[in-house]
Scaffold this motif. Structure first.
Motif, mmCIF file in Angstrom:
data_model
loop_
_atom_site.group_PDB
_atom_site.id
_atom_site.type_symbol
_atom_site.label_atom_id
_atom_site.label_comp_id
_atom_site.label_asym_id
_atom_site.label_seq_id
_atom_site.Cartn_x
_atom_site.Cartn_y
_atom_site.Cartn_z
ATOM 1 N N LEU A 80 -21.847 -15.411 -6.018
ATOM 2 C CA LEU A 80 -22.141 -15.900 -7.462
ATOM 3 C C LEU A 80 -22.370 -17.568 -7.595
ATOM 4 C CD1 LEU A 80 -19.456 -14.037 -9.616
ATOM 5 C CD2 LEU A 80 -21.766 -13.609 -9.106
ATOM 6 N N GLN A 81 -21.984 -18.087 -6.288
ATOM 7 C CA GLN A 81 -22.105 -19.586 -6.159
ATOM 8 C C GLN A 81 -23.333 -20.110 -5.276
ATOM 9 O OE1 GLN A 81 -19.862 -20.791 -8.035
ATOM 10 N NE2 GLN A 81 -18.616 -18.765 -8.305
ATOM 11 N N HIS A 82 -23.473 -21.338 -5.224
ATOM 12 C CA HIS A 82 -24.447 -22.054 -4.390
ATOM 13 C C HIS A 82 -23.402 -22.721 -3.291
ATOM 14 C CE1 HIS A 82 -27.542 -24.575 -2.146
ATOM 15 N NE2 HIS A 82 -28.219 -23.767 -2.938
ATOM 16 N N PHE A 114 -22.427 -10.516 -12.068
ATOM 17 C CA PHE A 114 -23.574 -10.855 -11.345
ATOM 18 C C PHE A 114 -24.994 -11.311 -12.211
ATOM 19 C CE2 PHE A 114 -21.280 -9.544 -7.743
ATOM 20 C CZ PHE A 114 -21.647 -10.293 -6.504
ATOM 21 N N LEU A 115 -24.589 -11.182 -13.391
ATOM 22 C CA LEU A 115 -25.782 -11.767 -14.290
ATOM 23 C C LEU A 115 -25.615 -13.360 -13.882
ATOM 24 C CD1 LEU A 115 -24.192 -13.611 -16.861
ATOM 25 C CD2 LEU A 115 -23.286 -11.687 -17.465
ATOM 26 N N LEU A 116 -24.727 -14.050 -13.215
ATOM 27 C CA LEU A 116 -24.961 -15.509 -12.710
ATOM 28 C C LEU A 116 -25.644 -15.389 -11.658
ATOM 29 C CD1 LEU A 116 -21.028 -16.013 -12.952
ATOM 30 C CD2 LEU A 116 -22.781 -16.890 -14.532
ATOM 31 N N ARG A 117 -25.807 -14.440 -10.926
ATOM 32 C CA ARG A 117 -26.765 -14.483 -9.740
ATOM 33 C C ARG A 117 -27.277 -13.189 -9.524
ATOM 34 N NH1 ARG A 117 -26.201 -18.869 -5.781
ATOM 35 N NH2 ARG A 117 -28.239 -17.904 -5.010
ATOM 36 N N LYS A 125 -22.522 -8.811 0.154
ATOM 37 C CA LYS A 125 -21.529 -8.832 1.318
ATOM 38 C C LYS A 125 -22.187 -9.873 2.525
ATOM 39 C CE LYS A 125 -18.773 -4.560 0.707
ATOM 40 N NZ LYS A 125 -18.499 -3.364 1.289
ATOM 41 N N GLU A 126 -23.563 -9.593 2.535
ATOM 42 C CA GLU A 126 -24.289 -10.391 3.555
ATOM 43 C C GLU A 126 -24.494 -11.663 2.929
ATOM 44 O OE1 GLU A 126 -25.209 -7.292 2.444
ATOM 45 O OE2 GLU A 126 -25.535 -6.038 3.955
ATOM 46 N N VAL A 127 -24.758 -12.021 1.844
ATOM 47 C CA VAL A 127 -24.700 -13.165 1.150
ATOM 48 C C VAL A 127 -23.497 -13.947 1.311
ATOM 49 C CG1 VAL A 127 -25.162 -14.699 -0.867
ATOM 50 C CG2 VAL A 127 -26.570 -12.584 -0.529
ATOM 51 N N MET A 128 -22.314 -13.692 1.258
ATOM 52 C CA MET A 128 -21.130 -13.978 1.304
ATOM 53 C C MET A 128 -21.058 -14.600 2.852
ATOM 54 S SD MET A 128 -17.226 -12.474 1.202
ATOM 55 C CE MET A 128 -17.321 -11.786 2.736
ATOM 56 N N TRP A 129 -21.289 -13.765 3.829
ATOM 57 C CA TRP A 129 -20.974 -14.260 5.169
ATOM 58 C C TRP A 129 -21.764 -15.361 5.616
ATOM 59 C CZ3 TRP A 129 -16.344 -12.874 6.857
ATOM 60 C CH2 TRP A 129 -16.052 -11.359 6.595
ATOM 61 N N ARG A 130 -23.376 -15.172 5.103
ATOM 62 C CA ARG A 130 -24.189 -16.060 5.421
ATOM 63 C C ARG A 130 -23.687 -17.703 4.668
ATOM 64 N NH1 ARG A 130 -29.132 -15.733 1.915
ATOM 65 N NH2 ARG A 130 -27.839 -16.600 0.468
ATOM 66 N N ASP A 131 -23.446 -17.483 3.341
ATOM 67 C CA ASP A 131 -22.828 -18.741 2.613
ATOM 68 C C ASP A 131 -21.667 -19.465 2.957
ATOM 69 O OD1 ASP A 131 -25.613 -18.619 1.592
ATOM 70 O OD2 ASP A 131 -24.749 -18.129 -0.372
ATOM 71 N N ILE A 132 -20.790 -18.381 3.433
ATOM 72 C CA ILE A 132 -19.536 -19.419 4.109
ATOM 73 C C ILE A 132 -19.995 -20.027 4.950
ATOM 74 C CG2 ILE A 132 -17.200 -18.832 5.337
ATOM 75 C CD1 ILE A 132 -17.063 -16.223 3.546
#
Length: 362
Positions: A80-82, A114-117, A125-132
């Motif tokens: 949900l974040q950048h 996820f209306l935020l993103r 899940k893939e986005v979480m690992w990438r953005d961490i």
């Protein structure tokens, strides 16, 4: 065994002017009495929303009223974040607190959040690992390439510079795959017994420790933090009477896990003909199961000591005590004073036992 305080209130609709009294007073008490951390979540919207839509905002406030305790997200819903905003906001908190930030991340699950993103929901899940990984690089002062509003690639560094050169990381875990993912990147884990039994958790911790070793990480250097609903009193039956209705009300906002528990042990109910009385009975059944199986830290000091001993056996390092599940302010504060005494007595006993064992060997 360490002890921390965790908040996950569902009562975001209250119109009281002192909505954050419980948070502030319990955090100050925990800071004064040697608790390891306070955790605040990211929760949005009805019926799952609460008082904590942004843990960085809450932690900035807590930085001003505490001195020693670690301030942790529990958790940031990373998709949900950048990652730039996460690095920036938490670097502010790290500076305000003198370097006391710790971050737990989760992929999220509720589609409405996820209306935020919305573009991230399917691959969350893939986005979480990438953005961490991106956030960690930004935290350490690296320049990262992004695409700006004109479609051009730009290299950016985030500011302010944090005090900690590396921020402690947790991953919020329930499934085996997430424990494995946390171990691969060398992260601590935050978990619960809402969906798992103690035996299930023992297997997951063993899997986590093995995977840490397989990826070159020292298993002893990483922490398993366990969220548990917590209330300690002097009389077991009185404790049950005090917490039963608030705990059942809390479970109403997580009714899916109650249904899963019922199915798991073949508790018979028919969802198509489900009445309000059926719902009440199922909630009471769930409460009894959690209470009897040691999946909550609710009871007397002696019963809670037995629960902690079992959890320590399976490799839990810290109890994240969830205290804001519907009890009134004075009741929570009285229980937290007993929890403080329990924590100090438990840790003193373990230290005394350790040194007595060492003395046998001269």
């Amino acid at each position: 065994m360490e002890f921390s305080i965790l908040y996950f209130s569902g009562d975001g609709s209250t119109t009281e002017s002192d909505k954050y009294q419980l948070l502030l007073e319990t955090a100050k008490l925990a800071d004064k009495h040697g608790f390891s951390a306070v955790w605040t979540p990211e929760r949005h919207f009805h019926p799952f929303g609460g008082l904590y839509p942004n843990p960085s905002v809450i932690s900035a406030a807590l930085a001003m009223v505490t001195e020693k305790i670690q301030l942790r997200s529990g958790s940031i819903v990373m998709p949900l974040q950048h990652p730039v905003r996460v690095a920036e906001e938490w670097a502010v908190v790290d500076n305000l607190s003198g370097g006391r930030v710790g971050l737990s991340f989760a992929p999220g699950w509720h589609a409405d959040d996820f209306l935020l993103r919305p573009e991230n929901y399917t691959e969350r899940k893939e986005v979480m690992w990438r953005d961490i990984e991106i956030m960690q690089k930004l935290w350490q002062g690296e320049e990262i390439e992004f695409v700006n509003g004109s479609g051009n690639k730009v290299q950016i560094k985030t500011f302010p510079c944090p005090i900690q050169s590396q921020v402690p990381i947790w991953i919020t875990c329930q499934a085996d795959a997430t424990f494995i993912g946390a171990a691969k990147i060398g992260a601590n884990v935050l978990t619960s017994l809402l969906y798992a039994t103690i035996d299930d958790l023992a297997q997951q911790i063993s899997l986590y420790r093995r995977t840490l070793a397989q990826h070159g990480h020292d298993p002893k250097s990483y922490k398993v933090s366990l969220m548990m609903h917590t209330y300690i009193g002097d009389n077991e039956q009185l404790v049950k009477q005090q917490v039963k209705q608030p705990f059942c009300n809390y479970l109403k906002t997580h009714f899916g896990l109650v249904e899963n528990l019922a199915k798991r042990i073949n508790f018979q109910f028919n969802p198509e003909n489900f009445t309000e009385e059926d719902r009440k009975q199922l909630l009471e059944f769930a409460f009894e199961r959690y209470f009897q199986q040691g999946r909550v830290l609710i009871g007397t000091p002696e019963s809670c000591r037995q629960t902690i001993a079992r959890l320590q056996e399976i490799g839990v390092d810290e109890i994240a005590c969830l205290v804001d599940f519907g009890l009134d302010f004075q009741t929570v504060m009285a229980s937290l004073n007993k929890l403080t005494d329990f924590k100090q007595n438990y840790q003193l006993r373990k230290d005394t036992s350790k040194y007595s064992s060492l003395s046998l060997f001269g």
